[in-house]
Motif scaffolding. Sequence first.
Motif, PDB file in Angstrom:
ATOM      1  N   THR A 166      55.782  50.939  -4.645  1.00 29.85           N
ATOM      2  CA  THR A 166      55.483  49.513  -4.835  1.00 29.85           C
ATOM      3  C   THR A 166      56.684  48.659  -4.463  1.00 29.85           C
ATOM      4  O   THR A 166      56.570  47.733  -3.662  1.00 29.85           O
ATOM      5  CB  THR A 166      55.043  49.233  -6.283  1.00 29.85           C
ATOM      6  N   ARG A 186      49.901  42.393  -7.267  1.00 28.31           N
ATOM      7  CA  ARG A 186      49.785  43.745  -7.835  1.00 28.31           C
ATOM      8  C   ARG A 186      48.439  43.960  -8.519  1.00 28.31           C
ATOM      9  O   ARG A 186      47.863  45.047  -8.415  1.00 28.31           O
ATOM     10  CB  ARG A 186      50.939  44.008  -8.801  1.00 28.31           C
ATOM     11  N   GLU A 225      52.859  48.843 -15.016  1.00 26.88           N
ATOM     12  CA  GLU A 225      53.247  49.038 -13.615  1.00 26.88           C
ATOM     13  C   GLU A 225      53.122  47.736 -12.825  1.00 26.88           C
ATOM     14  O   GLU A 225      53.787  47.548 -11.818  1.00 26.88           O
ATOM     15  CB  GLU A 225      52.401  50.135 -12.969  1.00 26.88           C
ATOM     16  N   ARG A 285      45.844  44.524  -5.824  1.00 24.42           N
ATOM     17  CA  ARG A 285      45.945  45.896  -5.310  1.00 24.42           C
ATOM     18  C   ARG A 285      45.328  46.882  -6.302  1.00 24.42           C
ATOM     19  O   ARG A 285      44.634  47.808  -5.910  1.00 24.42           O
ATOM     20  CB  ARG A 285      47.390  46.265  -5.036  1.00 24.42           C
ATOM     21  N   ARG A 311      57.394  48.878  -0.713  1.00 21.72           N
ATOM     22  CA  ARG A 311      56.420  48.117   0.073  1.00 21.72           C
ATOM     23  C   ARG A 311      56.701  46.619  -0.035  1.00 21.72           C
ATOM     24  O   ARG A 311      56.697  45.900   0.950  1.00 21.72           O
ATOM     25  CB  ARG A 311      54.997  48.433  -0.407  1.00 21.72           C
ATOM     26  N   GLU A 312      56.957  46.155  -1.253  1.00 22.15           N
ATOM     27  CA  GLU A 312      57.178  44.735  -1.469  1.00 22.15           C
ATOM     28  C   GLU A 312      58.468  44.245  -0.810  1.00 22.15           C
ATOM     29  O   GLU A 312      58.543  43.100  -0.382  1.00 22.15           O
ATOM     30  CB  GLU A 312      57.199  44.429  -2.971  1.00 22.15           C
TER      31      GLU A 312
END
Length: 169
Positions: free
Chosen positions: A84, A160, A26, A163, A87-88
């Motif tokens: 993800t 990532r 991921e 996070r 958001r990015e």
Amino acid sequence: MTSSSTPGLARFNTLADDEALTTLHEVCASAAWGRAILSRRPYTALPDMLLASDAATAGLTPEDLAEAMAGHPPIGRPKPGDPTSSREQRGMAGASEELKAEMLELNLAYQERFGHVFLICATGATGEQMRDAVKARIGNSPEQEREQVRTELGKINRIRLTRLVTEDT
């Protein structure tokens, strides 16, 4: 308090290998990158994990880079239901229809030239900044662009991973 007491890092260190690889996929779709990160467990602190990520990213072959890029949607078109990528790519969410159309054209031209999606660390970037970056990079040689992609992938992987180990799950 040291980084080793980060619950997310402790949780990652104790995952079964197959679960850890799924989690790492991921972060980065390159299987080689995931195996390299996994091979250095356990991590005592986030900076150690980030250095391992940097080393793994630097060691990716062109085929590994292609595999990693395949996990990234084009800018302006995040994967539906993927928080993800949404958001990015937040900088494109409020972009004008004109900018979105221009970005689509540029993405297609870039993909035709290099054979893969335009990869940029989009976190915190505006739609205009992303547009300007693709315009600047489309003139790169394939070798220059491969190294730029590696740099951008490294930035994305660091964000990532951070996070992953610092946010509550």
